[in-house]
Design a protein around this motif. Structure first.
Motif, mmCIF file in Angstrom:
data_model
loop_
_atom_site.group_PDB
_atom_site.id
_atom_site.type_symbol
_atom_site.label_atom_id
_atom_site.label_comp_id
_atom_site.label_asym_id
_atom_site.label_seq_id
_atom_site.Cartn_x
_atom_site.Cartn_y
_atom_site.Cartn_z
ATOM 1 N N VAL A 122 7.404 26.867 13.686
ATOM 2 C CA VAL A 122 7.077 28.282 13.911
ATOM 3 C C VAL A 122 7.797 29.186 12.918
ATOM 4 O O VAL A 122 7.182 30.063 12.289
ATOM 5 N N ALA A 124 6.165 31.393 9.899
ATOM 6 C CA ALA A 124 6.345 32.845 9.855
ATOM 7 C C ALA A 124 6.824 33.285 8.477
ATOM 8 O O ALA A 124 6.308 34.262 7.906
ATOM 9 N N ILE A 166 9.048 22.278 17.336
ATOM 10 C CA ILE A 166 8.138 23.421 17.406
ATOM 11 C C ILE A 166 8.785 24.654 16.778
ATOM 12 O O ILE A 166 8.163 25.390 16.010
ATOM 13 N N GLY A 167 10.064 24.882 17.095
ATOM 14 C CA GLY A 167 10.756 26.043 16.551
ATOM 15 C C GLY A 167 10.854 26.007 15.040
ATOM 16 O O GLY A 167 10.702 27.035 14.368
ATOM 17 N N TRP A 211 14.582 28.984 23.433
ATOM 18 C CA TRP A 211 13.681 29.951 22.813
ATOM 19 C C TRP A 211 14.383 31.286 22.584
ATOM 20 O O TRP A 211 14.090 31.996 21.623
#
Length: 256
Positions: A158, A162, A154-155, A194
């Motif tokens: 993301v 971005a 997911i990171g 996170w």
């Protein structure tokens, strides 16, 4: 002992990274031919290829033609050794250490190549996706922390997204190489947490911004000048990996 061992390994790897940094942008093999003096073409002898010590022994000059050898070579070797030692201090003897040792090695290459050529070569970045995925999967298996692997996925998505939006919004600000590197760094940061992702991602823009302002104030650049952003992404990621969790916790304590 593991710190000292990885420091020594880092010296050797750093010597090889010097070859990678020189040859990859030129689309040359990193295996053959053997290293040679760029001035006279003489092959470097084995006794002259000992990290740091050979440069000191030769006083920074080629044994055959006495041409100057850049001090960047021993500095890269020492820098890689220090990074490897820091990874050992951060992760100890663990499967995760392998993933972040690999990231440290390619990070040195990418930072220097970006400084030299304003490019982040696909030949290094793209193969690193499957390599890092395997190493992080092994680390999750070893620690039993499978949610960390999902968080890494997911990171990576993301941070990739971005940077992609930033490139679409302002193409002159950065290149698509930065986008591809962002996905890699996002996965490495988010595997840890996170907080590490947030701090590492933000630190890149903070450091790059401070550097740009410094160039403007010193008159060494103007508003239209571009800077290589990859090194700041990598330095920001290093801060996130090393201190991101503590910084994020301190920030939340201050705010909340």
């Amino acid at each position: 002992m593991i710190v000292a061992f990885l420091f020594a390994v880092g010296l050797v790897i750093g010597s090889f990274l010097n070859v990678v940094v020189w040859r990859v942008p030129r689309a040359e093999s990193i295996v053959r031919p053997p290293s040679a003096c760029p001035a006279c073409g003489h092959e470097i002898r084995r006794r002259d290829n000992v990290p740091v010590l050979s440069w000191l022994n030769l006083r920074g000059r080629c044994r055959d033609c006495r041409a100057a050898i850049s001090p960047r070579y021993p500095l890269v070797e020492l820098g890689t050794a220090v990074l490897f030692a820091l990874v050992a201090l951060r992760f100890g003897v663990s499967a995760a250490a392998l993933a972040y040792l690999y990231l440290a090695a390619i990070g040195v290459c990418l930072a220097l190549i970006d400084f030299d050529t304003r490019r982040l070569p696909d030949a290094i970045v793209l193969p690193s996706y499957p390599v890092l995925a395997v190493l992080l999967a092994v680390a999750s298996w070893g620690s039993g922390d499978w949610p960390a692997l999902l968080r890494a996925l997911i990171g990576g998505v993301v941070l990739w997204a971005a940077y992609f939006l930033l490139v679409v919004a302002y193409p002159a600000g950065m290149g698509f190489g930065d986008v591809k590197l962002a996905g890699l760094l996002g996965a490495a940061l988010a595997w840890l947490g996170w907080g590490e992702l947030a701090v590492g991602g933000f630190a890149a823009f903070l450091l790059g911004g401070v550097f740009s302002v410094g160039l403007l104030l010193s008159g060494r650049a103007n508003r239209k000048s571009g800077i290589p952003f990859g090194p700041w992404m990598l330095l920001g990621a290093a801060i996130g990996i090393g201190f991101g969790g503590a910084i994020w916790t301190g920030y939340l304590d201050l705010v909340l």
